[in-house]
Write a protein that holds these residues in place. Structure first.
Motif, short mmCIF file in Angstrom:
data_model
loop_
_atom_site.label_atom_id
_atom_site.label_comp_id
_atom_site.label_asym_id
_atom_site.label_seq_id
_atom_site.Cartn_x
_atom_site.Cartn_y
_atom_site.Cartn_z
N THR A 1 5.36 -11.64 16.75
CA THR A 1 6.77 -11.42 17.10
C THR A 1 6.91 -10.13 17.92
O THR A 1 7.60 -10.09 18.94
CB THR A 1 7.63 -11.31 15.82
N ASP A 2 6.24 -9.10 17.45
CA ASP A 2 6.30 -7.81 18.14
C ASP A 2 5.82 -7.94 19.59
O ASP A 2 6.49 -7.50 20.53
CB ASP A 2 5.43 -6.79 17.39
N LEU B 1 11.72 -1.45 26.71
CA LEU B 1 12.14 -2.84 26.50
C LEU B 1 13.60 -3.06 26.91
O LEU B 1 13.92 -4.05 27.56
CB LEU B 1 11.95 -3.19 25.02
N ILE C 1 8.33 -9.85 21.71
CA ILE C 1 9.51 -9.06 22.08
C ILE C 1 9.16 -8.03 23.15
O ILE C 1 9.86 -7.87 24.14
CB ILE C 1 10.11 -8.35 20.85
N ARG C 2 8.04 -7.35 22.96
CA ARG C 2 7.68 -6.29 23.90
C ARG C 2 7.38 -6.80 25.29
O ARG C 2 7.70 -6.16 26.28
CB ARG C 2 6.43 -5.55 23.42
N ARG D 1 0.83 -1.19 0.00
CA ARG D 1 0.00 0.00 0.00
C ARG D 1 0.87 1.26 0.00
O ARG D 1 0.59 2.23 -0.68
CB ARG D 1 -0.89 -0.02 1.23
N GLU E 1 9.46 3.54 23.46
CA GLU E 1 9.08 2.13 23.45
C GLU E 1 10.34 1.25 23.50
O GLU E 1 10.35 0.20 24.15
CB GLU E 1 8.27 1.80 22.19
N ASN F 1 4.79 0.13 13.50
CA ASN F 1 5.56 0.18 14.76
C ASN F 1 5.80 -1.17 15.42
O ASN F 1 5.64 -1.32 16.62
CB ASN F 1 4.88 1.15 15.74
N TYR F 2 6.20 -2.15 14.62
CA TYR F 2 6.51 -3.46 15.20
C TYR F 2 8.00 -3.57 15.55
O TYR F 2 8.86 -3.11 14.82
CB TYR F 2 6.17 -4.57 14.20
N PHE F 3 8.23 -4.23 16.67
CA PHE F 3 9.58 -4.70 16.96
C PHE F 3 9.79 -5.96 16.11
O PHE F 3 8.95 -6.85 16.11
CB PHE F 3 9.71 -5.08 18.43
N LEU F 4 10.92 -6.05 15.45
CA LEU F 4 11.16 -7.19 14.56
C LEU F 4 12.13 -8.19 15.17
O LEU F 4 12.02 -9.39 14.93
CB LEU F 4 11.68 -6.69 13.21
N ALA F 5 13.08 -7.73 15.94
CA ALA F 5 14.03 -8.64 16.60
C ALA F 5 14.79 -7.89 17.68
O ALA F 5 15.01 -6.68 17.57
CB ALA F 5 15.02 -9.21 15.59
N PHE F 6 15.15 -8.61 18.73
CA PHE F 6 15.98 -8.00 19.78
C PHE F 6 16.99 -9.03 20.24
O PHE F 6 16.63 -10.08 20.75
CB PHE F 6 15.09 -7.54 20.95
N VAL G 1 8.37 3.00 15.40
CA VAL G 1 8.54 2.73 16.84
C VAL G 1 9.15 3.96 17.51
O VAL G 1 10.05 4.61 16.96
CB VAL G 1 9.45 1.50 17.03
#
Ligand SMILES: Cc1cc2nc3c(=O)[nH]c(=O)nc-3n(C[C@H](O)[C@H](O)[C@H](O)COP(=O)(O)OP(=O)(O)OC[C@H]3O[C@@H](n4cnc5c(N)ncnc54)[C@H](O)[C@@H]3O)c2cc1C
Ligand SMILES: NC(=O)c1ccc[n+]([C@@H]2O[C@H](COP(=O)([O-])OP(=O)(O)OC[C@H]3O[C@@H](n4cnc5c(N)ncnc54)[C@H](OP(=O)(O)O)[C@@H]3O)[C@@H](O)[C@H]2O)c1
Lengths: 432, 243
Positions: B43-44, A86, B47-48, A24, A82, A60-65, A78
């Motif tokens: 996944t988000d 974390l 992680i959070r 989109r 935030e 606003n997703y976390f993809l990896a940490f 993000v």
């Protein structure tokens, strides 16, 4: 529908484009011109304003940490706040953070923001391992310091004009505490202020609050606050309750007298010449975030922030003139911040250079821009520049004097066919 | 660790609610007919919050699969939230029975099928909570959406009866009646800002209502008064109106 930047000025009508999937976003970019990405609207001026705005905050997703390495991959919407929620409890902190945590990662990269540790850690781009950028043709390019190098250098500091940053991988710095050991030094004048900065230049974080309405012998007096993380092992951290200013103050409340009072109060609060405090991350790095929408105290007409930087050798003389001019004009704010910056990086439009940066808020009023133009002249005379993330009025001429690498930036925009697709009110004004 | 089963988890209201429950310490089981679309979301959340977030396939219209679906869940959930819904096209539904049937079956029949199974289990365990997302549209039939509205009215009545039945077993049933919410379902509509809730606001209200044992939640709250007024308009007058 309109979006506002932090200064609540200017007010314009824009078309807002939202997306939930990359396909989109691709279509939005393919089908429209004069687009600009909008993060969390914490830039003060018109960097994120245009006829057509792309809202990025919801991406606003976390993809990896990776907790062991201290690396985090996030989508560009993000917020830094935030990330802190974390990572702080896991013993990590942002390598570079500005004076508010309520900005998006996309906005942090696009302005290549700096913090109180620029003299030792550089700009935000130093912490960027890689990012993905969607450009005019809808293709996504992965950029690092080595891969697509010129796009990396143009996009960090490029104010959204090279496309939409969709995600980024950041490297974090280890910490052992949520507490900062702070030392506050009270100085009597500008000379002492600069001396104090040099004395403490090995402390990683420093910032000075200048009483910008002090005149004569007291010109440039400040509270210099320097600090570093403690080692006590306590990493508990959570979002604090915040105050909210629910509506715009009538603009007359912020007259000269009340500004003077605020400034004076801040200065008097500290009694001894050198004092020590233990403060939290939020108090030390983000004091203004405690009050939601504090920008509304400036009333409906809005305000702007003037932030400039001067090369180190010129700083004393230059700021003596600039501060005197502001004091004479009887304008100025309870926010007057002086920061020490380290060497300039290779990005085309990043703001910091080796020297001192000064930032002040001004209420928008008729004769303000003339005053700011005259400050621009002084800044240009000493080889300095103003910060685009705060700016709403600088002339093309003065902008170009401060940013000699603008030619590289323009050439890149042309090469990748970005000039039609992406523009902001600011980019049109300064010709980038 | 207690878990919550969320049915229709791709819904924007469901996602916002999932986030609140994960932040409050619940593991999640996300059920939807497009569970691959929830990969990044899961996944988000993981992680959070550090909570486990499972995905399972579920189609509310595939009634015969519902027993096996519930049987094979990795763990028994502490609570269930049903967010499945289908607004449909009222005009189309008037002349095309298939559209009417899809609206009724998605909003009502299918939910009866799955909630029958789950409520029997909760009743037997004598614990748990059931949250059904109905709508203010079920409070009175209007020409612009009465097929959808009547299916929601049926759901509201079902939930009310279920609450009555399960009260003795200590199982709580919450009926949620959103007014306008800015989601995928309504993105093409021009909604009045003051009456429109964000999914995050609805999610917080749902969590709070469930925790405090509220029975019926209007969100935004002022919809309660709007619907009270609308319900009180006499039928002879209402039939002449366009609202
Ligand atoms: C209280 C306060 C303190 C501040 N302190 C500092 C400081 O200490 N140091 C400092 O450097 N700055 C500081 N700032 C400025 C702020 O950090 C920057 O303006 C930052 O860019 C704002 O980010 P945002 O997410 O709000 O973006 P916006 O303000 O919405 O946008 C800023 C720019 O980023 C671009 N952008 C946003 N998202 C994307 C994306 N996904 N892809 C491409 N471009 C994008 C926009 O087009 C625009 O040009 C401060 C601001 C405030 C309000
Ligand atoms: N938005 C509003 O203004 C509003 C107002 C009042 C009530 N509600 C109700 O709130 C609930 C959530 O809606 P929403 O606003 O969040 O809209 P939404 O995002 O469109 O959610 C609808 C959900 O129902 C799911 N669904 C539809 N048919 C299904 C099927 N056969 N099997 C499984 N899942 C199915 C959809 O899955 P897919 O993603 O796979 O399509 C989607 O997750 C609905 O019950 C709705 O009626 C909404």
């Amino acid at each position: 529908m309109g979006f506002l930047s932090w200064g609540n000025y200017p007010h314009i009508k824009s078309k807002i484009f939202r997306f939930d999937k990359p396909e989109r976003l691709k279509r939005i970019i393919a089908e429209n011109t004069d687009l600009i990405p909008f993060g969390n609207g914490r830039s003060y001026g018109d960097s994120a304003l245009s006829k057509n705005i792309i809202e990025t905050r919801k991406m606003n997703y976390f993809l990896a940490f990776d907790e062991d390495k201290g690396e985090i991959r996030v989508q560009a919407g993000v917020l830094l706040s935030e990330i802190l929620e974390l990572v702080v409890p896991k013993g990590w902190f942002l390598k570079v953070t500005p004076g508010t945590k309520l900005i998006t990662v996309g906005g942090a990269i696009a302005a290549d923001v700096h913090g109180k540790n620029h003299h030792v850690a550089g700009c935000f781009s130093e912490s960027v391992i890689s990012f993905s950028l969607m450009m005019g043709d809808g293709k996504v390019k992965i950029c690092t310091k080595n891969q697509n190098k010129e796009l990396f250098r143009a996009t960090c500091g490029g104010m959204g004009l090279t496309g939409v940053i969709t995600e980024a991988t950041l490297s974090l710095t280890p910490i052992k505490s949520k507490t900062i050991h702070q030392t506050t030094i009270k100085t009597q004048n500008l000379k002492e202020t600069f001396e104090a900065f040099e004395t403490y230049r090995d402390t990683p974080y420093s910032v000075a609050w200048i009483d910008c309405l002090a005149k004569g012998d007291a010109l440039g007096r400040c509270l210099l606050m320097v600090g570093d993380f403690s080692n006590d092992g306590d990493l508990s951290y959570s979002n604090k309750w915040r105050l909210n200013i629910p509506f715009s103050f009538p603009s007359f409340t912020l007259n000269y007298a009340s500004i003077k009072l605020l400034n004076f109060g801040y200065f008097q609060k500290t009694i001894g010449r050198i004092t020590q405090q233990k403060v939290s991350i939020d108090t030390f790095f983000y004091p203004l975030d405690f009050v939601d929408n504090w920008n509304r105290v400036y009333g409906k007409n809005g305000f702007t922030q003037y932030q400039c930087i001067l090369p180190k050798e010129a700083s004393y003389e230059g700021y003596e003139r600039i501060l005197a001019k502001i004091a004479d004009a009887g304008k100025g704010s309870f926010l007057a911040i002086l920061k020490l910056c380290g060497a300039e990086n290779e990005n085309y439009l990043s703001f910091p250079m080796e020297g001192y940066s000064l930032a002040l808020d001004f209420k928008i009023e008729d004769d303000l821009f003339a005053l700011l133009d005259s400050l621009d002249e002084i800044v240009a005379e000493y080889g300095g520049r103003v910060y685009l993330a705060k700016d709403v009025r600088v002339s093309r001429d003065n902008f170009e004097k401060g940013y000699p690498k603008v030619t590289l930036f323009r050439a890149l925009r042309k090469k990748y066919n970005l000039t039609q697709g992406f523009s902001s009110l600011q980019s049109k004004r300064v010709g980038i | 660790m207690a878990s919550v089963l969320i049915i229709g988890a791709t819904s924007d209201i469901a996602k916002a609610t999932a986030r609140v429950y994960a932040e409050e310490g619940f593991d999640l089981i996300l059920a939807s007919r497009r569970s691959e679309a929830l990969d990044a979301f899961a996944t988000d959340l993981n992680i959070r919050t550090g909570r486990s977030v499972d995905r399972v396939d579920f189609d509310v219209l595939d009634y015969s699969s519902h027993d096996a679906f519930y049987e094979t869940l990795a763990s028994r959930p502490e609570g269930v939230i049903v967010a499945v819904g289908y607004l449909g096209d009222q005009e189309k539904a008037q002349s095309d029975f298939e559209e009417s049937q899809k609206i009724v079956d998605t909003n009502y029949t299918g939910i009866v099928s799955i909630l029958n199974i789950i409520s029997n289990d909760f009743e037997e365990r004598r614990s748990g909570f059931i949250i059904g997302i109905s709508s203010v549209a079920g409070d009175r039939g209007r020409k612009s959406n009465y097929v959808y509205g009547s299916s929601k009215a049926a759901l509201t009545t079902y939930l009310s009866g279920l609450r009555n039945r399960l009260f003795e077993s200590g199982v709580h049933v919450l009926t949620v009646k959103p007014g306008f919410v800015a989601t995928k379902m309504t993105e093409k509509m021009d909604l009045p800002e003051r009456l429109t809730a964000q999914p995050e606001e609805v999610a917080k209200a749902i969590y709070h209502a469930q925790k405090t044992g509220k029975n019926v939640l209007y969100t935004k709250g002022l919809w309660k008064w709007i619907m009270l007024t609308i319900k009180n308009i006499p039928e002879w007058k209402f039939k002449r109106m366009s609202i």
